[in-house]
Design a protein around this motif. Structure first.
Motif: not given
Length: 525
Positions: A69-70, A120, A123, A224
């Motif tokens: 998830g980074d 992304q 996100v 992140k």
């Protein structure tokens, strides 16, 4: 017609950068505790000679952090910018070269972050992140380096800096060189300058605006952590490395949510230069960045043949399994079945292959490919391994030694250690740095087998054990001149003889120590 296994071997990719990330993930073999160390949030240098797997490890780390998830940013420093040979051209002022390198690196970070945010979009909130990325790019484009260049000529130059403008580089007064990041009012000056051989010393960098932009940007990334993975650091010209290292230390490494990892060849790095009596330019290894991960140490396997065999068994299987017909291997023990089919007298021949590889994955793959070419439709044999190892040594290592003194020292070591002592390793004081020995180590012709060996004869003195590459003595195998072991020593319990697995302490190691001064004396005659 080659066998299916040898055909698959001959199709192997030799360099990690030519492979896709998916392929690198599938073929990565961890050496415990390498991945655990790399997963720490400490700023870190990953050392290793060419072919030991730095690119493979960093690409795998990037995938691992992405899965966690980074936000990993992998940068190949050979591909930074589009200026060709500008960075290494000595005819271009150091100020311009340093400025372009710093700005190109920051812009590469921006490009990767932008691509990730776009990919992304479910996100990240683009309405927040995109303006912050723009602010960061604007701050990065206003980095200015000014300083002395080093040649003997006179000329006139004009330095122009305008608020909010793009990159400029100027030459300031001699003999001092200054590195600075300036964002301010317009300034234009006409100067006469002389380029000299002495070069400059001081520099100043003001990173306030850049840091504020980075802090705001990282806070907008949904928590992140950003992982800056800088590979192929050693391809940067040595005189520019401290400038880029200083930029990284004062910008990226000051942001709590950014972790920096650098892949480098230890013998080809210049992370820091002195800037007066108490300050420095660059990063301080051990303080600013840890250097506790060296693939040359990991790949020695502590002289554990079983551990080395396990690594190379997994390496071969992971590289070949997708190239072989489905169902070709025994599904219960596929890697062992592969070795049984690949090698004659599989355990003995595979053991010879592991010895020939000397713990270097790239050398192992090249030797394996050449062996498959020799074997064709037959399993690979020990003679195939030996011929291939000799060819790879001559083509891939020996030819790279363009310096006559380096070649002369190698010939002297082979004659002194292998021919006269019938050994395949020697010892040198750990605190004695010899540039040609380091060059041979960098070329993978010498290999450090063990560090910190001591002897009762010289209390307090430590030695490193250097093994000579398999290709140097493979012709002597099965002859009366074949090496009898690593080196000759007297053990603490009083026994004398050749050592195969080096210990830490000995009663005497006098015959194993290499006296480089004898070589130097012979060169002066």
């Amino acid at each position: 017609m080659a066998s299916p296994i040898n055909t698959a071997v001959m199709k192997l990719k030799l360099r990690a950068e030519r492979s896709t990330r998916d392929h690198l993930i599938q073929t990565f073999v961890d050496v415990d505790p390498l991945l655990t160390l790399l997963q720490t949030e400490d700023h870190q240098i990953l050392y290793g000679r060419r072919g030991t797997g730095k690119t493979h490890a960093l690409e795998y780390l990037a995938s691992d952090r992405d899965d966690a998830g980074d936000l990993p940013l992998y940068l190949d420093m050979r591909l930074i910018g589009s200026s060709g040979g500008l960075y290494s051209d000595p005819n271009i002022p150091l100020a311009e070269r340093a400025t372009r390198l710093l700005v190109d690196t920051l812009q590469a970070v921006h490009e990767q972050m932008l691509n990730t945010v776009v990919e992304q979009d479910d996100v990240f909130d683009g309405s927040i992140v995109f303006p912050l990325l723009d602010n960061y790019l604007e701050a990065a484009s206003q980095v200015v380096v000014s300083g002395v260049v080093t040649s003997e000529s006179g000329a006139q130059g004009k330095s122009t800096r305008t608020k909010g403008a793009a990159l400029t580089a100027g030459i300031k007064k001699i003999p001092e060189a200054q590195l600075s990041l300036n964002i301010g009012d317009a300034l234009e000056e006409q100067v006469n300058y002389k380029r000299t051989q002495t070069g400059g010393g001081k520099h100043r960098v003001h990173f306030g605006t850049l840091n504020r932009c980075l802090l705001s940007l990282c806070k907008s990334l949904q928590g992140k952590r950003v992982w800056g993975l800088l590979d192929e650091w050693s391809e940067i010209p040595l005189d520019l490395q401290p400038f880029l290292a200083d930029l990284i230390r004062r910008s990226l490494m000051t942001v709590p949510l950014i972790t920096v990892k650098i892949g480098a060849i230890e013998q080809r790095t210049n992370f820091r230069v002195a800037d007066g009596a108490t300050s420095y330019i660059g990063v301080e290894v051990g303080a600013d960045m840890t250097a506790n991960t060296n693939l040359d140490d990991f790949m020695v396997f502590d002289n554990d043949q079983a551990k080395a065999s396990e690594f190379f068994e997994n390496l071969i299987y992971k590289h070949l399994k997708s190239e072989l017909p489905e169902g070709y291997l025994d599904s219960t023990k596929p890697s062992q079945d592969l070795l049984r089919r690949m090698f004659t007298q599989s355990s003995n021949t595979f053991g010879e292959f592991v010895r020939a590889a000397e713990g270097v994955p790239r050398d192992a793959i090249n030797i394996l490919i050449m062996s498959a070419q020799l074997a064709l439709d037959d399993p690979i044999s020990i003679p195939n391994i030996r011929v291939a190892a000799k060819r790879w040594f001559q083509q891939g290592k020996e030819q790279a030694l363009r310096d006559s003194k380096t070649t002369a020292l190698l010939r002297w070591i082979i004659d002194e250690v292998i021919a006269h002592r019938q050994a395949k390793a020697f010892l040198m004081r750990s605190d004695a740095k010899h540039p040609i020995i380091e060059m041979l180590f960098d070329a993978r012709i010498l290999h450090i087998v063990k560090k910190g060996v001591s002897s009762n004869e010289t209390p307090g003195v430590r030695y490193d054990v250097y093994g000579i590459d398999y290709g140097c003595y493979v012709d002597l195998m099965n002859t009366v001149k074949a090496p009898k072991g690593l080196f000759e020593a007297s053990k603490l319990e009083g026994e004398s003889g050749f050592v195969d697995v080096p210990a830490t302490d000995y009663r005497s190691i006098r015959r194993a120590i290499l006296d480089i001064e004898r070589f130097e004396e012979a060169q002066t005659i």
